[in-house]
Design a protein around this motif. Structure first.
Motif, PDB file in Angstrom:
ATOM      1  N   TYR A  35      43.496  32.685  16.490  1.00 24.27           N
ATOM      2  CA  TYR A  35      42.910  33.584  17.477  1.00 24.27           C
ATOM      3  C   TYR A  35      43.991  34.142  18.421  1.00 24.27           C
ATOM      4  O   TYR A  35      43.852  35.256  18.942  1.00 24.27           O
ATOM      5  N   GLU A  36      45.074  33.378  18.641  1.00 17.59           N
ATOM      6  CA  GLU A  36      46.168  33.866  19.473  1.00 17.59           C
ATOM      7  C   GLU A  36      46.933  34.982  18.759  1.00 17.59           C
ATOM      8  O   GLU A  36      47.314  35.985  19.369  1.00 17.59           O
ATOM      9  N   ILE A  37      47.155  34.794  17.457  1.00 25.84           N
ATOM     10  CA  ILE A  37      47.827  35.834  16.662  1.00 25.84           C
ATOM     11  C   ILE A  37      46.973  37.089  16.614  1.00 25.84           C
ATOM     12  O   ILE A  37      47.473  38.209  16.729  1.00 25.84           O
ATOM     13  N   SER A  38      45.672  36.879  16.468  1.00 27.47           N
ATOM     14  CA  SER A  38      44.731  37.997  16.453  1.00 27.47           C
ATOM     15  C   SER A  38      44.900  38.863  17.696  1.00 27.47           C
ATOM     16  O   SER A  38      45.006  40.092  17.623  1.00 27.47           O
ATOM     17  N   ASP A  39      44.955  38.215  18.858  1.00 22.33           N
ATOM     18  CA  ASP A  39      45.100  38.940  20.116  1.00 22.33           C
ATOM     19  C   ASP A  39      46.479  39.589  20.233  1.00 22.33           C
ATOM     20  O   ASP A  39      46.604  40.714  20.740  1.00 22.33           O
ATOM     21  N   LYS A  40      47.509  38.910  19.757  1.00 20.12           N
ATOM     22  CA  LYS A  40      48.881  39.419  19.886  1.00 20.12           C
ATOM     23  C   LYS A  40      49.095  40.715  19.107  1.00 20.12           C
ATOM     24  O   LYS A  40      49.942  41.540  19.480  1.00 20.12           O
ATOM     25  N   ILE A  41      48.353  40.885  18.022  1.00 17.84           N
ATOM     26  CA  ILE A  41      48.573  42.092  17.222  1.00 17.84           C
ATOM     27  C   ILE A  41      47.510  43.170  17.463  1.00 17.84           C
ATOM     28  O   ILE A  41      47.521  44.213  16.805  1.00 17.84           O
ATOM     29  N   GLY A  42      46.594  42.915  18.400  1.00 20.85           N
ATOM     30  CA  GLY A  42      45.673  43.978  18.783  1.00 20.85           C
ATOM     31  C   GLY A  42      44.234  43.817  18.374  1.00 20.85           C
ATOM     32  O   GLY A  42      43.450  44.773  18.478  1.00 20.85           O
ATOM     33  N   GLY A  81      45.122  39.665   0.564  1.00 16.07           N
ATOM     34  CA  GLY A  81      44.349  39.021  -0.501  1.00 16.07           C
ATOM     35  C   GLY A  81      44.052  37.563  -0.233  1.00 16.07           C
ATOM     36  O   GLY A  81      43.621  36.838  -1.135  1.00 16.07           O
ATOM     37  N   MET A  82      44.272  37.089   0.984  1.00 19.00           N
ATOM     38  CA  MET A  82      43.970  35.702   1.367  1.00 19.00           C
ATOM     39  C   MET A  82      43.785  35.631   2.879  1.00 19.00           C
ATOM     40  O   MET A  82      44.234  36.524   3.612  1.00 19.00           O
ATOM     41  N   THR A  83      43.125  34.585   3.330  1.00 19.00           N
ATOM     42  CA  THR A  83      42.892  34.423   4.758  1.00 19.00           C
ATOM     43  C   THR A  83      44.181  34.007   5.456  1.00 19.00           C
ATOM     44  O   THR A  83      45.112  33.513   4.802  1.00 19.00           O
ATOM     45  N   PRO A  84      44.231  34.172   6.781  1.00 16.99           N
ATOM     46  CA  PRO A  84      45.410  33.707   7.521  1.00 16.99           C
ATOM     47  C   PRO A  84      45.680  32.218   7.298  1.00 16.99           C
ATOM     48  O   PRO A  84      46.847  31.808   7.177  1.00 16.99           O
ATOM     49  N   ARG A  85      44.612  31.385   7.234  1.00 16.72           N
ATOM     50  CA  ARG A  85      44.792  29.952   7.007  1.00 16.72           C
ATOM     51  C   ARG A  85      45.448  29.688   5.658  1.00 16.72           C
ATOM     52  O   ARG A  85      46.399  28.908   5.551  1.00 16.72           O
ATOM     53  N   SER A  95      38.692  37.670  16.473  1.00 16.92           N
ATOM     54  CA  SER A  95      39.468  36.995  15.434  1.00 16.92           C
ATOM     55  C   SER A  95      38.815  37.120  14.062  1.00 16.92           C
ATOM     56  O   SER A  95      39.494  37.069  13.038  1.00 16.92           O
ATOM     57  N   PHE A  96      37.483  37.287  14.030  1.00 14.61           N
ATOM     58  CA  PHE A  96      36.800  37.477  12.743  1.00 14.61           C
ATOM     59  C   PHE A  96      37.259  38.787  12.089  1.00 14.61           C
ATOM     60  O   PHE A  96      37.526  38.835  10.885  1.00 14.61           O
ATOM     61  N   ASN A  97      37.336  39.841  12.904  1.00 16.27           N
ATOM     62  CA  ASN A  97      37.800  41.145  12.383  1.00 16.27           C
ATOM     63  C   ASN A  97      39.251  41.045  11.902  1.00 16.27           C
ATOM     64  O   ASN A  97      39.623  41.651  10.896  1.00 16.27           O
ATOM     65  N   PHE A  98      40.063  40.284  12.628  1.00 10.69           N
ATOM     66  CA  PHE A  98      41.449  40.079  12.214  1.00 10.69           C
ATOM     67  C   PHE A  98      41.518  39.372  10.868  1.00 10.69           C
ATOM     68  O   PHE A  98      42.270  39.781   9.975  1.00 10.69           O
ATOM     69  N   THR A  99      40.734  38.292  10.730  1.00 16.46           N
ATOM     70  CA  THR A  99      40.730  37.526   9.471  1.00 16.46           C
ATOM     71  C   THR A  99      40.327  38.409   8.298  1.00 16.46           C
ATOM     72  O   THR A  99      40.935  38.373   7.221  1.00 16.46           O
TER      73      THR A  99
END
Length: 253
Positions: free
Chosen positions: A208-215, A231-235, A219-223
């Motif tokens: 969620y921190e990375i999500s915010d850092k890139i705009g 082609g894969m999730t951030p995890r 975080s769901f929309n980022f994932t």
């Protein structure tokens, strides 16, 4: 082919030039013929003209007056005077109004061919120079946009960039697509995702921190965006990168 307009009040000269001179051989296409400067000016306002071959002494509006009017309008039409008068005063006025050539009607056929061959070469050089300048300008604008996005990818918008480069947002969108080969939104996504991938390599950052850092405020929309891009999730990306690093470290033991 360059578009040529012929202006002369003498019908025989005007008709002869239009019909019997091989303009296509020297790279020109006659788009019209008129009897005086006023008609020439009206024609130029309505049609695309590159060069006008113009008599000096004509009724209603002379060639000198036409050249002066076009000069005041910052017209890009190239003016060539074709006159029976070998007069220094005419030549001087012609030069003052940006006339490119002063050709005498006593000029023979081959001399006229050579004169317009030279004019064609000059126009080609102008076009080449203009095209190069346009390409340099486009590269500079695209470079400015990319540099801005690489630093400000978190909050960058097309509207911000339009103000930065003094363009309308809709025009800038088309300009970027034409010159960068992708939509602005695609480029912004690429930069955000590449930075997200870099952040995922550092375990101190949570998703969620990375999500915010890139705009991305959500975080769901980022994932979802990250998965569409890689082609894969951030995890999964982080786990795979961690495994790859472990294998690389083991290979050196």
């Amino acid at each position: 082919m360059y578009n040529l307009l012929i202006a002369d009040d003498d019908y025989e000269i005007r008709n002869g030039l239009c019909k019997y001179f091989p303009w296509d051989v020297v790279g020109f296409h006659v788009v019209g013929s008129v009897e005086n400067g006023k008609e020439a000016l009206e024609f130029i306002k309505r049609h695309e003209v590159d060069v006008i071959l113009c008599d000096i002494k004509m009724p209603i509006m002379s060639g000198i007056d036409l050249a002066s009017e076009l000069s005041s309008l910052n017209s890009k039409v190239n003016i060539i005077f074709f006159s029976a008068y070998k007069d220094f005063l005419y030549a001087q006025k012609a030069l003052e109004n940006g006339v490119r050539r002063y050709i005498l009607k006593s000029t023979n056929y081959q001399e006229l061919i050579q004169a317009f061959t030279n004019i064609k070469e000059e126009l080609d050089q102008q076009l080449l120079s203009s095209t190069k300048q346009g390409q340099d300008f486009s590269k500079k604008i695209i470079g400015t946009i990319k540099e801005y996005v690489e630093v400000n990818y978190r909050d960058a918008t097309l509207e911000d960039l339009a103000r930065l480069v003094h363009m309308n947002p809709d025009y800038l969108s088309k300009f970027f697509k034409k010159n960068a080969g992708m939509l602005f939104s695609e480029y912004l996504m690429q930069i955000r995702m590449e930075n997200a991938a870099q952040f995922l390599g550092d375990i101190q950052y949570k998703t969620y921190e990375i999500s915010d850092k890139i705009g991305y405020s959500n975080s769901f929309n980022f994932t979802r965006a990250f998965k569409n891009y890689f082609g894969m999730t951030p995890r999964d990306f982080r786990n795979q990168k961690s495994s790859d690093n472990e294998r690389l470290e083991n290979s050196f033991e």
